[in-house]
Design an enzyme around this catalytic site. Structure first.
Site, PDB file in Angstrom:
ATOM      1  N   ASN A   1       0.869  -1.180   0.000  1.00 16.89           N
ATOM      2  CA  ASN A   1       0.000   0.000   0.000  1.00 16.89           C
ATOM      3  C   ASN A   1       0.903   1.227   0.000  1.00 16.89           C
ATOM      4  O   ASN A   1       1.517   1.552   1.013  1.00 16.89           O
ATOM      5  CB  ASN A   1      -0.879  -0.045   1.260  1.00 16.89           C
ATOM      6  CG  ASN A   1      -1.671   1.232   1.481  1.00 16.89           C
ATOM      7  OD1 ASN A   1      -1.755   2.086   0.594  1.00 16.89           O
ATOM      8  ND2 ASN A   1      -2.259   1.361   2.658  1.00 16.89           N
TER       9      ASN A   1
ATOM     10  N   LYS B   1       0.107   4.250  -0.247  1.00 11.35           N
ATOM     11  CA  LYS B   1      -0.534   5.445   0.334  1.00 11.35           C
ATOM     12  C   LYS B   1      -0.301   6.646  -0.596  1.00 11.35           C
ATOM     13  O   LYS B   1      -0.287   6.476  -1.801  1.00 11.35           O
ATOM     14  CB  LYS B   1      -0.017   5.676   1.757  1.00 11.35           C
ATOM     15  CG  LYS B   1      -0.155   4.404   2.601  1.00 11.35           C
ATOM     16  CD  LYS B   1       0.072   4.601   4.061  1.00 11.35           C
ATOM     17  CE  LYS B   1      -0.104   3.263   4.774  1.00 11.35           C
ATOM     18  NZ  LYS B   1       0.023   3.366   6.230  1.00 11.35           N
TER      19      LYS B   1
ATOM     20  N   HIS C   1      -9.373   1.085   5.101  1.00 11.69           N
ATOM     21  CA  HIS C   1      -8.092   1.284   5.792  1.00 11.69           C
ATOM     22  C   HIS C   1      -8.322   2.239   6.968  1.00 11.69           C
ATOM     23  O   HIS C   1      -9.134   3.159   6.872  1.00 11.69           O
ATOM     24  CB  HIS C   1      -7.063   1.866   4.819  1.00 11.69           C
ATOM     25  CG  HIS C   1      -5.683   1.880   5.399  1.00 11.69           C
ATOM     26  ND1 HIS C   1      -5.281   2.839   6.304  1.00 11.69           N
ATOM     27  CD2 HIS C   1      -4.636   1.038   5.245  1.00 11.69           C
ATOM     28  CE1 HIS C   1      -4.024   2.571   6.662  1.00 11.69           C
ATOM     29  NE2 HIS C   1      -3.615   1.491   6.031  1.00 11.69           N
TER      30      HIS C   1
ATOM     31  N   GLU D   1      -6.751   4.662   7.970  1.00 12.45           N
ATOM     32  CA  GLU D   1      -6.555   6.084   7.625  1.00 12.45           C
ATOM     33  C   GLU D   1      -7.801   6.664   6.941  1.00 12.45           C
ATOM     34  O   GLU D   1      -8.021   7.874   6.979  1.00 12.45           O
ATOM     35  CB  GLU D   1      -5.289   6.234   6.762  1.00 12.45           C
ATOM     36  CG  GLU D   1      -4.044   6.039   7.610  1.00 12.45           C
ATOM     37  CD  GLU D   1      -2.831   5.506   6.869  1.00 12.45           C
ATOM     38  OE1 GLU D   1      -2.789   5.587   5.622  1.00 12.45           O
ATOM     39  OE2 GLU D   1      -1.909   5.001   7.546  1.00 12.45           O
TER      40      GLU D   1
ATOM     41  N   GLU E   1      -4.968  -4.868  10.801  1.00 11.56           N
ATOM     42  CA  GLU E   1      -3.918  -3.869  10.997  1.00 11.56           C
ATOM     43  C   GLU E   1      -4.176  -3.086  12.287  1.00 11.56           C
ATOM     44  O   GLU E   1      -5.008  -2.170  12.304  1.00 11.56           O
ATOM     45  CB  GLU E   1      -3.905  -2.877   9.827  1.00 11.56           C
ATOM     46  CG  GLU E   1      -3.670  -3.523   8.483  1.00 11.56           C
ATOM     47  CD  GLU E   1      -3.145  -2.529   7.461  1.00 11.56           C
ATOM     48  OE1 GLU E   1      -2.055  -2.781   6.935  1.00 11.56           O
ATOM     49  OE2 GLU E   1      -3.791  -1.497   7.220  1.00 11.56           O
TER      50      GLU E   1
ATOM     51  N   GLY F   1       2.928   2.268  10.613  1.00  9.37           N
ATOM     52  CA  GLY F   1       3.910   3.340  10.416  1.00  9.37           C
ATOM     53  C   GLY F   1       4.683   3.733  11.667  1.00  9.37           C
ATOM     54  O   GLY F   1       5.343   4.768  11.693  1.00  9.37           O
TER      55      GLY F   1
ATOM     56  N   SER G   1       3.754  -2.107  10.238  1.00 13.41           N
ATOM     57  CA  SER G   1       5.212  -2.177  10.449  1.00 13.41           C
ATOM     58  C   SER G   1       5.828  -3.534  10.088  1.00 13.41           C
ATOM     59  O   SER G   1       6.743  -4.009  10.760  1.00 13.41           O
ATOM     60  CB  SER G   1       5.565  -1.794  11.891  1.00 13.41           C
ATOM     61  OG  SER G   1       5.212  -0.434  12.128  1.00 13.41           O
TER      62      SER G   1
HETATM   63  P1  PGA Z   1       3.104   0.274   7.500  1.00 18.89           P
HETATM   64  O1  PGA Z   1       1.619   0.477   6.952  1.00 18.89           O
HETATM   65  O2  PGA Z   1       3.614  -1.001   6.901  1.00 18.89           O
HETATM   66  O3  PGA Z   1       3.862   1.488   6.994  1.00 18.89           O
HETATM   67  O4  PGA Z   1       3.039   0.210   8.986  1.00 18.89           O
HETATM   68  C1  PGA Z   1       0.728  -0.598   6.820  1.00 18.89           C
HETATM   69  C2  PGA Z   1      -0.580  -0.127   6.251  1.00 18.89           C
HETATM   70  O5  PGA Z   1      -1.068   0.942   6.661  1.00 18.89           O
HETATM   71  O6  PGA Z   1      -1.174  -0.824   5.403  1.00 18.89           O
END
Ligand code: PGA
Length: 249
Positions: A10, A12, A94, A96, A164, A170, A209
């Site tokens: 992803n 983003k 997601h 976010e 997640e 992140g 992560s």
């Molecule tokens: P990350 O993000 O691997 O940067 O922690 C995962 C995600 O939001 O899908």
């Protein structure tokens, strides 16, 4: 039951048309040996989908879609548009999107149905906040999310679930292997109770992560059928390093 794993990236809101070079490196690294074992996918920003979709051996997907097929929805894209430019998957729900745009489980379920209508596979994301984890509510929260975010017509062919934990996205923090295994076992139970035998086959990804350094431990856990990778999917060496964990299984 063996379930073919999926390692999905992803991106983003990162990347430009010049990032095609990095994408092409990922595609080149997704060689016959890896393709024999796993599916891989990159979800770049929507403006790059058409360009990236020209690479045949590595599927692409979108990071969101509107529930409607077309119409007066300024700034949105539909699942049909994603499919039209060669996308195969779409991430829905997601954290976010849930946090930043107030998307509810019902919105997410409607988007999953939109994905199927366009012939796409929906990657439905769920996960608890730090506050919920610390209050001991994780299993209850994710069980409710998976129940309400997955439409009744979900199958192992049209749907992937990504767990997640919000606090792991992140941040460089991950739950312990035991914690991930516990959540994935609860999610699997819920899928099997609802969808029967096919619930055994719905892929359950872990996200938050994931790095080349922790991929082997996380991906080897029972009921973990792959990963949804944010930051580490932007670099071909890191993303392939995660996928290559499967070469040792
Ligand atoms: P990350 O993000 O691997 O940067 O922690 C995962 C995600 O939001 O899908």
């Amino acid at each position: 039951m063996t379930v073919r794993p999926l390692v999905a990236g992803n991106w983003k809101m990162n990347g430009t048309k010049e990032s095609y070079e990095e994408f092409a490196k990922i595609a080149a690294g997704y060689d016959a040996a890896l393709a024999e074992k796993i599916d891989m996918l990159v979800c770049p920003p929507a403006v790059l989908l058409a360009q990236f979709a020209e690479v045949e051996n590595l599927p692409v997907g979108a990071q969101n879609c509107h529930a409607a097929a077309s119409g007066a929805h300024t700034g949105d894209i539909s699942a049909e548009m994603v499919a039209n430019v060669g996308g195969k998957y779409v991430i829905v729900g997601h954290s976010e999107r849930r946090e930043g745009y107030g998307e509810t489980d019902a919105d997410v379920a409607a988007k999953a149905e939109a994905a199927w209508r366009a012939g796409l596979v929906a990657i439905v994301c769920i996960g608890e906040s730090l506050e919920q984890r610390e209050a001991g509510e994780t299993i209850a929260v994710v069980t409710e999310q998976i129940t309400k975010s997955l439409p009744d017509a979900s199958t192992s062919a049209n749907t992937v679930v990504a767990y997640e934990p919000i606090w792991a996205i992140g941040t460089g923090k991950t739950p312990t292997a035991d914690d991930v295994a516990e959540v994935h076992a609860a999610l699997r139970k819920s899928l099997v109770e609802r969808f029967g035998e096919d619930g055994e086959k719905i892929r359950l990804l872990y996200g938050g992560s994931v790095k080349p350094t922790n991929a082997s431990e996380l991906l080897a856990l029972p009921n973990v059928n792959g990963a949804l990778v944010g930051g580490a999917s932007l670099k071909a060496t890191d993303f392939l390093g995660i996928a290559e964990a499967y070469k040792n299984f």
